[in-house]
Scaffold this motif. Structure first.
Motif, mmCIF file in Angstrom:
data_model
loop_
_atom_site.group_PDB
_atom_site.id
_atom_site.type_symbol
_atom_site.label_atom_id
_atom_site.label_comp_id
_atom_site.label_asym_id
_atom_site.label_seq_id
_atom_site.Cartn_x
_atom_site.Cartn_y
_atom_site.Cartn_z
ATOM 1 N N MET A 3 -2.524 1.960 0.596
ATOM 2 C CA MET A 3 -4.102 2.902 0.359
ATOM 3 C C MET A 3 -3.432 4.620 0.894
ATOM 4 O O MET A 3 -4.077 5.979 0.335
ATOM 5 N N ASP A 4 -2.241 4.851 1.365
ATOM 6 C CA ASP A 4 -1.707 5.590 1.162
ATOM 7 C C ASP A 4 -0.401 6.493 0.111
ATOM 8 O O ASP A 4 0.172 7.468 0.069
ATOM 9 N N GLY A 5 -0.393 5.626 -0.493
ATOM 10 C CA GLY A 5 0.205 4.887 -2.142
ATOM 11 C C GLY A 5 -0.701 6.569 -2.503
ATOM 12 O O GLY A 5 -1.279 7.090 -2.943
ATOM 13 N N GLY A 26 1.963 -7.050 0.882
ATOM 14 C CA GLY A 26 1.332 -6.318 2.941
ATOM 15 C C GLY A 26 1.296 -7.727 3.471
ATOM 16 O O GLY A 26 0.485 -6.822 4.580
ATOM 17 N N LYS A 27 1.008 -8.850 3.005
ATOM 18 C CA LYS A 27 1.214 -9.883 3.863
ATOM 19 C C LYS A 27 1.552 -9.779 5.169
ATOM 20 O O LYS A 27 0.746 -9.681 6.234
ATOM 21 N N THR A 28 2.328 -9.490 5.353
ATOM 22 C CA THR A 28 2.794 -9.869 6.627
ATOM 23 C C THR A 28 2.717 -8.690 7.800
ATOM 24 O O THR A 28 2.141 -8.577 8.748
ATOM 25 N N THR A 29 3.293 -7.568 7.094
ATOM 26 C CA THR A 29 2.242 -6.357 7.908
ATOM 27 C C THR A 29 0.931 -6.755 7.705
ATOM 28 O O THR A 29 1.067 -5.802 9.060
ATOM 29 N N SER A 30 0.135 -6.940 7.608
ATOM 30 C CA SER A 30 -1.154 -6.326 7.885
ATOM 31 C C SER A 30 -1.522 -8.099 8.904
ATOM 32 O O SER A 30 -2.448 -7.363 9.731
HETATM 33 N N1 LIG Z 1 3.265 2.925 2.825
HETATM 34 C C1 LIG Z 1 2.299 1.153 3.623
HETATM 35 N N2 LIG Z 1 3.395 0.356 3.014
HETATM 36 C C2 LIG Z 1 3.052 -0.450 3.240
HETATM 37 C C3 LIG Z 1 1.107 -0.969 3.786
HETATM 38 N N3 LIG Z 1 1.500 -2.189 4.424
HETATM 39 C C4 LIG Z 1 2.325 -2.918 4.249
HETATM 40 N N4 LIG Z 1 3.561 -1.799 3.156
HETATM 41 C C5 LIG Z 1 5.078 -1.847 3.404
HETATM 42 O O1 LIG Z 1 5.103 -2.724 1.953
HETATM 43 C C6 LIG Z 1 5.738 -3.258 2.483
HETATM 44 C C7 LIG Z 1 6.027 -4.929 2.292
HETATM 45 O O2 LIG Z 1 5.295 -5.786 3.180
HETATM 46 P P1 LIG Z 1 4.829 -7.083 3.647
HETATM 47 O O3 LIG Z 1 4.366 -6.871 4.910
HETATM 48 O O4 LIG Z 1 6.402 -7.146 3.736
HETATM 49 O O5 LIG Z 1 4.259 -7.057 2.480
HETATM 50 P P2 LIG Z 1 4.675 -9.058 2.174
HETATM 51 O O6 LIG Z 1 3.216 -9.345 1.446
HETATM 52 O O7 LIG Z 1 3.785 -9.798 3.261
HETATM 53 O O8 LIG Z 1 5.563 -9.775 0.788
HETATM 54 P P3 LIG Z 1 6.558 -11.043 0.889
HETATM 55 O O9 LIG Z 1 6.075 -11.597 2.469
HETATM 56 O O10 LIG Z 1 7.984 -10.370 0.508
HETATM 57 O O11 LIG Z 1 4.845 -11.409 0.008
HETATM 58 C C8 LIG Z 1 6.738 -2.947 3.318
HETATM 59 O O12 LIG Z 1 7.892 -2.307 3.145
HETATM 60 C C9 LIG Z 1 6.138 -2.645 4.571
HETATM 61 O O13 LIG Z 1 6.265 -1.688 5.222
HETATM 62 C C10 LIG Z 1 0.785 0.189 3.535
HETATM 63 O O14 LIG Z 1 -0.919 -0.156 4.474
HETATM 64 N N5 LIG Z 1 1.267 1.208 3.316
#
Ligand SMILES: Nc1nc2c(ncn2[C@@H]2O[C@H](COP(=O)(O)OP(=O)(O)OP(=O)(O)O)[C@@H](O)[C@H]2O)c(=O)[nH]1
Ligand SMILES: [Mg+2]
Length: 452
Positions: free
Chosen positions: A244-246, A109-113
């Motif tokens: 945390m919603d998982g 969830g790095k990019t999303t965060s």
């Molecule tokens: N339900 C839920 N999904 C999340 C949350 N944060 C991220 N995601 C989902 O998790 C998946 C991965 O999220 P990314 O933000 O791409 O994760 P990342 O760490 O950047 O992944 P990489 O770049 O591949 O290393 C995506 O489908 C997001 O939508 C959250 O808090 N809740």
């Protein structure tokens, strides 16, 4: 919800302690065993679970409850305090200008965060730049770019550059005037030397103010060693606990947090960019345990002013539903100190009040003013009237209004409030949690049933 079964079993244990007729060695042993089992089942690292339960047992056997606190409540307090040690210290990410680097494994969830953080700071009126330093995953650039458009913040990326250090240097130069710079880095599917090397190099070159470790709440036991290693290499300054919603157990991620001893700043509660909450360990734990703001209650209980016997007597009387104007007067006279209503309301579980934000400062000020007015009115009633409020007919009401220098409306509104209060108390009869809160408040010399 992550931690749901964890929460349910903890609540069960708390109920058992609260409901015990007395506290002895065997109850403590049982409770400690329970807590240990619950922690391990939730995937909390075994060593940590054992340590915590051992500490809990030692404290329960050696420490004495403070004056005015029931032994049952004291055990609940110890459970709360010990669990709090897993959740880390209370600390929030400051709003000063800074460079933030996000680290963590694939898909955590790095990019999303990064996007959620950008929105968080934008909402605080700060300028934000997102930097795409994930050079490994081809789609990473587009993902972050799209997020920056959604948030409406600056974006820096370079598809042709494979060195994240160069990307960051150029980006930071371009973003020099921005308050917040957020670097999204690459993940790996397991912790390898290549990743560690990459983030170390990046950190040394960029010297970020914060290195935030992003971890999915549902990862299991491998979370601890991962966090430990990353912490050794780059020094984690804070944690974002995502998903945390998982439907995970959550204990693995919490063990990782305990391992690195960095505060959890935020929790992710969904895929949308608004789905992020500031993390407050005390509130989180109280919610998990179903206790409202236990800490505030305990503080109040600790400043005990009246004896537990007195408190018990008043509570029993209130809970019996036999509640006349004399009781109301008694309660108001004893407990109408300014500022205490806020404390009482804050200590109640939000759910009981219909959600956060319902009670604001002016409501409270109003309540305090009303309290003073009502006491003046009650001072003009006879003992008989106070014990038998139903005799207060129109002519008596007029007399009381005159005698107290108030108005007929004010007296009527007091009577209306009294009736509502009596009804509320009736409705709350048998609610153990309420009784506990009431008792704690009474001991601390604070009670208002206004707004309940
Ligand atoms: N339900 C839920 N999904 C999340 C949350 N944060 C991220 N995601 C989902 O998790 C998946 C991965 O999220 P990314 O933000 O791409 O994760 P990342 O760490 O950047 O992944 P990489 O770049 O591949 O290393 C995506 O489908 C997001 O939508 C959250 O808090 N809740
Ligand atoms: Mg990513």
């Amino acid at each position: 919800m992550v931690l749901e079964s964890f929460s349910n079993s903890l609540r069960e244990t708390i109920r058992r302690v609260s409901g015990a007729s007395y506290v002895d060695r065997s109850l403590v042993k049982d409770v400690v065993r329970d807590i240990q089992r619950i922690l391990i089942r939730a995937d909390v690292n075994v060593k940590l679970a054992l340590q915590l339960s051992r500490d809990l047992e030692n404290r329960a056997m050696s420490e004495k409850p403070p004056a005015g606190m029931a032994p049952q409540d004291f055990i609940v307090k110890l459970i709360y305090e010990e669990l709090l040690t897993i959740l880390g210290s209370e600390s929030s990410l400051s709003l000063s200008p800074k460079t933030i680097m996000l680290v963590g494994l694939y898909g955590q969830g790095k990019t999303t965060s990064a996007g959620k953080l950008a929105r968080f700071f934008m909402k605080k009126g700060m300028s934000v730049g997102l930097i795409a330093a994930d050079v490994h995953r081809a789609a990473a650039y587009d993902q972050l770019h799209q997020i920056s458009e959604e948030v409406g913040c600056n974006f820096y990326g370079d598809r042709n550059q494979k060195d994240p250090v160069k990307i960051c240097r150029a980006a930071l130069k371009q973003f020099d005037s921005l308050k917040i710079k957020i670097i999204d880095t690459s993940g790996r599917d397991s912790l390898d030397d290549e990743l560690l090397e990459e983030i170390k190099k990046l950190k040394d070159a960029v010297r970020p103010d914060e290195v935030l470790f992003v971890i999915d709440a549902s990862v299991g036991q491998q979370a601890g060693p991962q966090a430990k290693k990353i912490n050794e290499v780059v020094g984690i300054t804070g944690v974002i606990l995502t998903k945390m919603d998982g439907t995970g157990k959550g204990g693995g991620a919490l063990s990782a947090v305990a391992e690195v001893k960095a505060p959890i700043y935020f929790i992710g509660t969904g895929e949308h960019l608004n789905d992020m909450e500031i993390f407050n360990p005390k509130k989180f734990l109280s919610r998990l345990l179903g206790l409202g703001d236990l800490d505030a209650l305990l503080e109040v209980a600790e400043s005990a002013e009246i004896t537990p016997e007195e408190a018990e007597k008043s509570v029993t009387r209130l809970m019996s539903g036999k509640f006349d104007l004399m009781d109301m007067y008694d309660v108001w006279e004893k407990f109408s100190k300014p500022g205490l209503i806020r404390k009482m309301i804050d200590a109640l579980p939000l759910s009981r009040l219909g959600g956060p934000g319902k009670i604001d400062g002016s409501t409270i000020e109003g309540a305090e003013g009303k309290l003073r007015l009502y006491r003046t009115i009650l001072d003009s009633m006879s003992y008989y009237e106070m014990k038998n409020p139903e005799v207060l007919n129109s002519s008596r009401i007029v007399r009381v209004a005159r005698g107290s220098g108030t108005s007929v409306e004010a007296v009527r509104s007091l009577l209306k409030e009294y009736k509502a209060m009596k009804k509320n108390i009736k409705n709350l009869q048998g609610n153990r949690n309420f009784k506990k809160i009431l008792k704690a408040q009474l001991r601390g010399g604070d009670l208002s049933l206004e707004n309940m």
